[in-house]
Design an enzyme around this catalytic site. Structure first.
Site, PDB file in Angstrom:
ATOM      1  N   SER A  21      10.314 -41.455  10.974  1.00  0.00           N
ATOM      2  CA  SER A  21       9.576 -42.559  11.599  1.00  0.00           C
ATOM      3  C   SER A  21       8.388 -42.044  12.408  1.00  0.00           C
ATOM      4  CB  SER A  21      10.524 -43.330  12.520  1.00  0.00           C
ATOM      5  OG  SER A  21      11.089 -42.420  13.440  1.00  0.00           O
ATOM      6  N   ASP A  23       4.990 -39.434  13.617  1.00  0.00           N
ATOM      7  CA  ASP A  23       3.582 -39.268  13.293  1.00  0.00           C
ATOM      8  C   ASP A  23       3.328 -38.255  12.180  1.00  0.00           C
ATOM      9  OD1 ASP A  23       1.627 -40.726  14.664  1.00  0.00           O
ATOM     10  OD2 ASP A  23       0.637 -38.819  15.174  1.00  0.00           O
ATOM     11  N   TYR A 193      -2.325 -23.624   8.421  1.00  0.00           N
ATOM     12  CA  TYR A 193      -3.554 -22.875   8.130  1.00  0.00           C
ATOM     13  C   TYR A 193      -3.346 -21.902   6.969  1.00  0.00           C
ATOM     14  CZ  TYR A 193      -7.014 -24.831  11.103  1.00  0.00           C
ATOM     15  OH  TYR A 193      -7.951 -25.694  11.592  1.00  0.00           O
ATOM     16  N   HIS A 254      -2.298 -20.609  14.344  1.00  0.00           N
ATOM     17  CA  HIS A 254      -3.300 -20.684  13.271  1.00  0.00           C
ATOM     18  C   HIS A 254      -4.290 -19.508  13.305  1.00  0.00           C
ATOM     19  CE1 HIS A 254      -1.562 -24.521  12.795  1.00  0.00           C
ATOM     20  NE2 HIS A 254      -2.344 -25.215  13.572  1.00  0.00           N
ATOM     21  N   LYS A 337     -11.549 -18.096  19.268  1.00  0.00           N
ATOM     22  CA  LYS A 337     -12.072 -19.198  20.081  1.00  0.00           C
ATOM     23  C   LYS A 337     -11.571 -20.519  19.516  1.00  0.00           C
ATOM     24  CE  LYS A 337     -16.617 -20.712  20.001  1.00  0.00           C
ATOM     25  NZ  LYS A 337     -18.035 -20.589  20.314  1.00  0.00           N
ATOM     26  N   LYS A 340     -11.177 -28.212  21.970  1.00  0.00           N
ATOM     27  CA  LYS A 340     -11.214 -29.649  21.668  1.00  0.00           C
ATOM     28  C   LYS A 340     -12.419 -30.244  22.376  1.00  0.00           C
ATOM     29  CE  LYS A 340      -6.683 -30.189  20.203  1.00  0.00           C
ATOM     30  NZ  LYS A 340      -6.415 -30.872  18.967  1.00  0.00           N
ATOM     31  N   LYS A 384     -24.948 -13.215   5.283  1.00  0.00           N
ATOM     32  CA  LYS A 384     -26.328 -13.260   5.790  1.00  0.00           C
ATOM     33  C   LYS A 384     -26.909 -11.853   5.707  1.00  0.00           C
ATOM     34  CE  LYS A 384     -26.678 -15.690   9.689  1.00  0.00           C
ATOM     35  NZ  LYS A 384     -26.246 -16.421  10.919  1.00  0.00           N
ATOM     36  N   ARG A 468     -20.708 -26.827  23.973  1.00  0.00           N
ATOM     37  CA  ARG A 468     -20.164 -25.651  23.295  1.00  0.00           C
ATOM     38  C   ARG A 468     -18.946 -25.088  24.030  1.00  0.00           C
ATOM     39  NH1 ARG A 468     -22.133 -22.723  19.944  1.00  0.00           N
ATOM     40  NH2 ARG A 468     -21.483 -20.822  20.969  1.00  0.00           N
TER      41      ARG A 468
END
Ligand SMILES: NC(=O)C1=CN([C@@H]2O[C@H](COP(=O)(O)OP(=O)(O)OC[C@H]3O[C@@H](n4cnc5c(N)ncnc54)[C@H](OP(=O)(O)O)[C@@H]3O)[C@@H](O)[C@H]2O)C=CC1
Ligand SMILES: O=C1O[C@H](COP(=O)(O)O)[C@@H](O)[C@H](O)[C@H]1O
Length: 500
Positions: A21, A23, A193, A254, A337, A340, A384, A468
């Site tokens: 039931s 989430d 992850y 993760h 790093k 939220k 890069k 940031r």
């Protein structure tokens, strides 16, 4: 690794979602099962899905609750009612408490009934979409009343979600309680992850390409960043989140799992135990966290949530530098790093190389080579690098070798992490699941600092939502060696001018 290694099993497959039931069950577990079923990975004739929770409801009420959470599979335009109905028919609901035998006896009766009507073995997968506080009683109940019937053959497996403990002692206590009832081969500690496409690509990239082998070390790499950013806050989960914080929520599991795959030595083979041995070894080489190399933050407005105490010190942001004391990585900071309510939503690994020695092109001022693996959104791998700018002048510019998945694999559907991992549990492949000793070392690394937060010995710095994060975090990254690239412009291939 090859799908030919997989030998299909036969017999009844019962997937029991405990906490049906809740989430997680409705948002992740059932939708993943739906997609697997819709794509033919779970066969209707042997599959039975049971929802189990305390709430009283009928099978149909359970099905109606789930309906709104089922989405079209990636690659499908719409949700087809026919697919939904076929899936719903497989679901039954059993109500009962998590620590009393009646409910589990009833559950066993229901499972046995479907097994008795199917040829072959009895396979029972218990998915714990539950708070960890009830793991021990639930394990006891399963062990006492719901194990697969030995006369039929088959197996019983349990899938447990994080948070797996709050610190080293609580995690070890939980592991011991569960370990007394189930063998390690029956326990699947999920870290979603490890089910992400680009996380699964890490071993291939590292060990199937000659290119990276000689470069992947402290001689060439200056620093590695493993970053998770969300552009929304704890919305509605403040009460839960406040007990854990971002380090327990994201870094300890993760990001640390990703670090293992980036930093570990080549495993002896692709056997799950060999891979997990290599991960444990790198975890064991991580040095104790230095308080000077940590910045924790909390976004302004976090405490407006009525379920969050007004004096909460719980971090919603953290930058932590981990250092691996071994021959390959001595001196290379691994900057983890996570935050939220930041300025963007992404997860990526950024491997920054050292400056070119004896640089004759002054390429240093353009920026360093960076190898970026963007886990989400828009999966991509890009490197890069400095090139000659096309034209008559000998001018250098920063450009990239770009493997954007959306471009390169246009018709390929990338599976959801949960789908892949649930399929692994059914196939009995523990490669992408966390072993008990791995979990223990992971907690050993973070527990001392977590206790300092809990005792208010270190403090979360406030930061603006949509920013940031604390400026101190960027300063720390710079201090340990990260050099930000300025002026690099990426032109997405679809927008590039087509030559006539
Ligand atoms: N295939 C593809 O999709 C490709 C896309 N691109 C895109 O091109 C753009 C530029 O790429 P790239 O240079 O790799 O990425 P970014 O410019 O997004 O970021 C580069 C690095 O700089 C950091 N940074 C950004 N602002 C600051 C700041 N003010 N102070 C300190 N550090 C900072 C970022 O940190 P943080 O992560 O914390 O923001 C990140 O580590 C991006 O949008 C990228 O997605 C480029 C190549 C290929
Ligand atoms: O485990 C968790 O992960 C989600 C983010 O998952 P993603 O696959 O969307 O990156 C995070 O929002 C949540 O706080 C955390 O518990």
């Amino acid at each position: 690794m090859e799908s030919s290694d997989f030998k299909p099993e036969t017999g009844c497959l019962s997937i029991i979602v405990l906490g049906a039931s809740g989430d997680l069950a409705k948002k992740k577990t059932f939708p993943a099962l739906f997609h697997l079923h819709r794509q033919g990975f779970l066969e209707s004739d042997v599959l039975h899905i049971f929802g189990y929770a305390r709430s009283k409801m009928s099978d149909n009420e359970m099905r109606d609750r789930l309906r709104g959470y089922l989405t079209p599979c990636q690659g499908c335009e719409v949700l087809r009612e026919e697919d939904v109905s076929k899936f719903m028919e497989l679901i039954k609901y059993v109500s009962g408490s998590y620590d009393a035998e009646e409910g589990f006896l009833l559950l066993d009766k229901e499972i046995s009934a479907v097994e008795d009507s199917t040829e072959g073995s009895s396979r029972r997968l218990f998915y714990f979409a539950l708070p960890p506080s009830v793991y021990p009683p639930v394990c006891k109940m399963i062990k006492s009343f719901c194990m697969s019937k030995s006369d039929k053959g088959g197996w019983t497996r349990i899938v447990v979600e994080k948070p797996f403990g709050r610190d080293l002692d609580s995690a070890e206590a939980l592991s011991t309680q569960i370990g007394e009832l189930f063998d390690e081969s029956q326990i699947y500690r999920i870290d979603h992850y490890l089910g992400k496409e680009l996380v699964q690509n890490l071993l291939v990239l590292r060990f199937a390409n000659r290119l990276f082998l000689p470069l992947w070390n402290h001689e060439n790499i200056s620093n590695v960043q493993i970053v998770f950013k969300e552009d929304f806050g704890t919305e509605g989960r403040g009460g839960y989140f406040n007990q854990y914080g971002i380090i327990r929520d994201i870094l300890q599991n993760h990001l640390l799992q990703v670090l293992c795959l980036v930093a570990m030595e080549k495993p002896v083979s692709l056997k799950p135990e060999h891979i997990r041995d290599a991960k444990v070894k790198v975890l064991q080489s991580i040095l104790p966290i230095n308080d000077e190399e940590v910045v924790i933050g909390q976004y302004e407005g976090y405490k407006d949530d009525p379920t969050v105490p007004k004096d909460s010190n719980t971090p919603t942001f953290a930058t932590m530098v981990l250092r691996i004391h071994n021959e390959r990585w001595e001196g290379v900071p691994f900057i983890l790093k996570a935050g939220k309510s930041l300025n963007s939503k992404k997860a990526e690994i950024r491997v920054q190389f050292k400056d070119v020695p004896g640089d004759i092109f002054k390429s240093k001022k353009l920026g360093r080579n960076e190898f970026v693996i963007r886990l989400q959104p828009s999966e991509a791998i890009y490197l890069k690098l400095t090139v000659k700018e096309p034209g008559l002048e000998m001018k250098t510019a920063l450009s990239e070798l770009d493997l954007s998945y959306r471009q390169r694999y246009q018709d390929v559907v990338i599976p959801e992490a949960y789908e892949r991992l649930i399929l692994d549990t059914i196939r009995g492949d523990q490669q992408h699941f966390v072993r008990r000793d791995e979990l223990k070392v992971a907690w050993e690394i973070f527990t001392p600092y977590l206790h300092k937060i809990d005792k208010n010995e270190v403090h979360s710095v406030p930061y603006k939502p949509g920013s940031r994060g604390p400026v101190e975090a960027d300063k720390l990254a710079e201090k340990v060696g990260y050099v930000q690239t300025h002026g690099y412009v990426w032109i997405p291939p679809t927008l590039a001018k087509v030559s006539k």
